[in-house]
Design a protein around this motif. Structure first.
Motif: not given
Length: 241
Positions: A21-26, A41-46
Motif C-alpha cells: 500500500e505504501l510504495a514499490d519499495g521501502v 513487509m518482508r513476508k509480503e515480498g515488499t
C-alpha cells in the motif's frame, strides 16, 4: 529521483498498513530488533533496504551500514592515545542495531585493554536524561576521564553536565561523539565526532533499493566509510600514543 521513481518520507509506518500500500519499495532507517512492520513487509515480498543493520537479520545483504565496530574502536583508541583511562559510554535501551553494535564494540575493546566498562543509558533524543546521568557519574567516586556518546543529544547533555559539575573539557573530561551534527560543531568547546557520511548512505540505499526492485542479485551489505573530525573537546595525542 533517478530511475523515474518518486520519494515519500514517512516518520513511521502504521501497524495496519502493508508495504504494498505504501510504495514499490521501502528504505528503513535504523530498524529495531524484530520490528513488526518490517517483518510484515518482508513476508509480503515488499522490497526492503535498511540504513543501519537490522539486529533481527545479521548479515542482510540488502543493507547500507557503517563499520560500527571499526569506527567505535578508532574513537576509543583516539581517546586513549590522548590520556583517557576511564572511558564511559552513553548508549540507550532502544533495541536498535546502532546501540547494540556499538555497545558490543565498546565492551570488546575495553576487555582487550583491561578497562572497566561504564555504560549510561539515555533516550536517543533525551538530552536532559544524558545530562542527569552524566552529572551523577561525574559527582561519584572514580569518575570517568572521557565519555563516548552515541547520539548528538547525549554528547551535548554530557557537555552540559560537565559544566554543571565544574569539570573542564577537555582538561578534566574528554568528550567525543560517534555521529556528527551541527550542535556538536557549535558546542563550547566544539565536540570531536565521527562523520558517518549520511548523504553517501542515503544515495547507496536508493541505488540498492532500485536494484532490489529490478530483481537484481544483492551487492551488499554496502559499507560506507566515515571520518573522525577532531575538535576542542579532546586533548592532543600524547607523544608515543
Amino acid at each position: 529521483v533517478a530511475g523515474d521513481l518518486g520519494l515519500v518520507l514517512l516518520p513511521e509506518i502504521d501497524e495496519d498498513s502493508t508495504g504494498a500500500e505504501l510504495a514499490d519499495g521501502v528504505i528503513v532507517i535504523d530498524p529495531p530488533r524484530r520490528d513488526p512492520s518490517v517483518r510484515r513487509m518482508r513476508k509480503e515480498g515488499t522490497p526492503v533496504v535498511t540504513i543501519g543493520a537490522d539486529p533481527s537479520l545479521p548479515g542482510d545483504p540488502w543493507a547500507v551500514i557503517a563499520d560500527n565496530e571499526g569506527n567505535c574502536r578508532s574513537v576509543l583508541d583516539r581517546l586513549r592515545a590522548s590520556g583517557a583511562r576511564r572511558i564511559a559510554l552513553i548508549s540507550s535501551d532502544e533495541p536498535w542495531g546502532w546501540f547494540l553494535g556499538n555497545e558490543a564494540a565498546y565492551r570488546g575493546w575495553a576487555d582487550e585493554v583491561g578497562m572497566v566498562t561504564t555504560v549510561l543509558s539515555a533516550g536517543p533524543s533525551d538530552r536532559d536524561g544524558a545530562r542527569a546521568a552524566t552529572a551523577d557519574l561525574l559527582a561519584g567516586e572514580d569518575p570517568p576521564d572521557a565519555l563516548l556518546a552515541l547520539t548528538v543529544d547525549s554528547a551535548i547533555g554530557a557537555l552540559q553536565a560537565a559544566r554543571d559539575e565544574g569539570v573542564e573539557v577537555p582538561e578534566g573530561l574528554q568528550i567525543a561523539g560517534l555521529v556528527a551534527g551541527a550542535p556538536l560543531r557549535d558546542g563550547d568547546p566544539a565536540i570531536t565526532c565521527f562523520d558517518l557520511d549520511p548523504i553517501a548512505q542515503a544515495e547507496a540505499a536508493v541505488e540498492l533499493l532500485m536494484a532490489r526492485i529490478r530483481g537484481e542479485e544483492p551487492s551488499g551489505p554496502v559499507v560506507i566509510d566515515g571520518r573522525l573530525i577532531e575538535r576542542g573537546s579532546t586533548r592532543p595525542v600524547r607523544d608515543g600514543g
